[in-house]
Design a protein around this motif. Structure first.
Motif, PDB file in Angstrom:
ATOM      1  N   THR A 231     -83.499 -27.151  25.782  1.00 19.04           N
ATOM      2  CA  THR A 231     -82.411 -28.120  25.733  1.00 19.04           C
ATOM      3  C   THR A 231     -81.232 -27.501  24.978  1.00 19.04           C
ATOM      4  O   THR A 231     -81.340 -26.400  24.419  1.00 19.04           O
ATOM      5  N   ALA A 232     -80.133 -28.243  24.927  1.00 19.85           N
ATOM      6  CA  ALA A 232     -78.957 -27.773  24.187  1.00 19.85           C
ATOM      7  C   ALA A 232     -79.282 -27.621  22.705  1.00 19.85           C
ATOM      8  O   ALA A 232     -78.788 -26.691  22.051  1.00 19.85           O
ATOM      9  N   ASP A 233     -80.111 -28.496  22.176  1.00 19.86           N
ATOM     10  CA  ASP A 233     -80.514 -28.378  20.768  1.00 19.86           C
ATOM     11  C   ASP A 233     -81.253 -27.060  20.529  1.00 19.86           C
ATOM     12  O   ASP A 233     -81.016 -26.384  19.536  1.00 19.86           O
ATOM     13  N   ASP A 234     -82.150 -26.714  21.447  1.00 17.87           N
ATOM     14  CA  ASP A 234     -82.910 -25.469  21.325  1.00 17.87           C
ATOM     15  C   ASP A 234     -81.983 -24.252  21.395  1.00 17.87           C
ATOM     16  O   ASP A 234     -82.093 -23.329  20.583  1.00 17.87           O
TER      17      ASP A 234
ATOM     18  N   SER B  32     -72.242 -28.470  21.371  1.00 21.56           N
ATOM     19  CA  SER B  32     -71.296 -28.561  22.486  1.00 21.56           C
ATOM     20  C   SER B  32     -71.114 -27.210  23.172  1.00 21.56           C
ATOM     21  O   SER B  32     -70.994 -27.140  24.400  1.00 21.56           O
ATOM     22  N   HIS B  33     -71.128 -26.139  22.404  1.00 24.20           N
ATOM     23  CA  HIS B  33     -71.020 -24.803  22.992  1.00 24.20           C
ATOM     24  C   HIS B  33     -72.307 -24.448  23.747  1.00 24.20           C
ATOM     25  O   HIS B  33     -72.262 -23.785  24.788  1.00 24.20           O
TER      26      HIS B  33
ATOM     27  N   SER C 111     -72.139 -25.823  27.201  1.00 24.19           N
ATOM     28  CA  SER C 111     -71.294 -25.044  28.119  1.00 24.19           C
ATOM     29  C   SER C 111     -72.016 -23.782  28.585  1.00 24.19           C
ATOM     30  O   SER C 111     -71.876 -23.378  29.744  1.00 24.19           O
ATOM     31  N   ILE C 112     -72.797 -23.169  27.707  1.00 26.61           N
ATOM     32  CA  ILE C 112     -73.578 -21.992  28.086  1.00 26.61           C
ATOM     33  C   ILE C 112     -74.625 -22.380  29.131  1.00 26.61           C
ATOM     34  O   ILE C 112     -74.802 -21.691  30.135  1.00 26.61           O
ATOM     35  N   ILE C 113     -75.292 -23.505  28.913  1.00 25.06           N
ATOM     36  CA  ILE C 113     -76.302 -23.980  29.861  1.00 25.06           C
ATOM     37  C   ILE C 113     -75.668 -24.250  31.223  1.00 25.06           C
ATOM     38  O   ILE C 113     -76.210 -23.865  32.256  1.00 25.06           O
ATOM     39  N   ARG C 114     -74.502 -24.909  31.239  1.00 29.68           N
ATOM     40  CA  ARG C 114     -73.817 -25.186  32.507  1.00 29.68           C
ATOM     41  C   ARG C 114     -73.492 -23.898  33.245  1.00 29.68           C
ATOM     42  O   ARG C 114     -73.706 -23.778  34.452  1.00 29.68           O
TER      43      ARG C 114
ATOM     44  N   GLY D 205     -78.761 -29.940  31.992  1.00 25.95           N
ATOM     45  CA  GLY D 205     -78.969 -30.013  30.547  1.00 25.95           C
ATOM     46  C   GLY D 205     -80.129 -29.181  30.038  1.00 25.95           C
ATOM     47  O   GLY D 205     -80.448 -29.220  28.851  1.00 25.95           O
ATOM     48  N   ARG D 206     -80.764 -28.423  30.917  1.00 24.63           N
ATOM     49  CA  ARG D 206     -81.901 -27.572  30.532  1.00 24.63           C
ATOM     50  C   ARG D 206     -81.703 -26.186  31.133  1.00 24.63           C
ATOM     51  O   ARG D 206     -81.100 -26.034  32.181  1.00 24.63           O
ATOM     52  N   ILE D 207     -82.262 -25.195  30.459  1.00 22.98           N
ATOM     53  CA  ILE D 207     -82.186 -23.820  30.959  1.00 22.98           C
ATOM     54  C   ILE D 207     -83.549 -23.161  30.799  1.00 22.98           C
ATOM     55  O   ILE D 207     -84.255 -23.404  29.811  1.00 22.98           O
ATOM     56  N   ASN D 208     -83.912 -22.361  31.767  1.00 19.58           N
ATOM     57  CA  ASN D 208     -85.169 -21.623  31.730  1.00 19.58           C
ATOM     58  C   ASN D 208     -85.145 -20.619  30.575  1.00 19.58           C
ATOM     59  O   ASN D 208     -84.210 -19.850  30.435  1.00 19.58           O
ATOM     60  N   ARG D 209     -86.179 -20.662  29.735  1.00 21.57           N
ATOM     61  CA  ARG D 209     -86.239 -19.811  28.543  1.00 21.57           C
ATOM     62  C   ARG D 209     -86.168 -18.323  28.910  1.00 21.57           C
ATOM     63  O   ARG D 209     -85.409 -17.560  28.323  1.00 21.57           O
ATOM     64  N   LYS D 210     -86.948 -17.901  29.911  1.00 19.37           N
ATOM     65  CA  LYS D 210     -86.975 -16.478  30.283  1.00 19.37           C
ATOM     66  C   LYS D 210     -85.622 -16.006  30.789  1.00 19.37           C
ATOM     67  O   LYS D 210     -85.188 -14.900  30.477  1.00 19.37           O
ATOM     68  N   PHE D 211     -84.930 -16.861  31.566  1.00 19.86           N
ATOM     69  CA  PHE D 211     -83.611 -16.491  32.082  1.00 19.86           C
ATOM     70  C   PHE D 211     -82.609 -16.351  30.950  1.00 19.86           C
ATOM     71  O   PHE D 211     -81.827 -15.393  30.920  1.00 19.86           O
ATOM     72  N   LEU D 212     -82.627 -17.276  29.999  1.00 22.26           N
ATOM     73  CA  LEU D 212     -81.727 -17.194  28.852  1.00 22.26           C
ATOM     74  C   LEU D 212     -81.986 -15.930  28.047  1.00 22.26           C
ATOM     75  O   LEU D 212     -81.048 -15.201  27.688  1.00 22.26           O
ATOM     76  N   GLU D 213     -83.246 -15.646  27.781  1.00 22.40           N
ATOM     77  CA  GLU D 213     -83.584 -14.440  27.013  1.00 22.40           C
ATOM     78  C   GLU D 213     -83.177 -13.181  27.748  1.00 22.40           C
ATOM     79  O   GLU D 213     -82.706 -12.223  27.142  1.00 22.40           O
TER      80      GLU D 213
END
Length: 59
Positions: free
Chosen positions: A10-13, A23-24, A27-30, A46-54
């Motif tokens: 989530t954005a909090d994570d 808020s930033h 925007s990164i998730i979007r 509002g969610r992003i895959n952990r592996k993709f983000l890493e």
């Protein structure tokens, strides 16, 4: 019971991992979800895959 890592963040994570404001993080998730959508992947708002983000952050 062993705690598993979340698959979707989530954005909090994201804000906590990157030490940025929530808020930033949104925007990164979007932005990353747009990239995944263009690749034909299903995304959840509002969610992003952990592996993709890493992978994108070279973590």
């Amino acid at each position: 019971m062993e705690e598993k890592e979340k698959l979707l963040l989530t954005a909090d994570d994201v804000a906590e991992i990157l030490q940025i404001k929530k808020s930033h993080a949104y925007s990164i998730i979007r932005e990353l979800n747009k990239e995944l959508t263009s690749r034909g992947k299903l995304v959840i708002r509002g969610r992003i895959n952990r592996k993709f983000l890493e992978q994108k952050l070279s973590i």
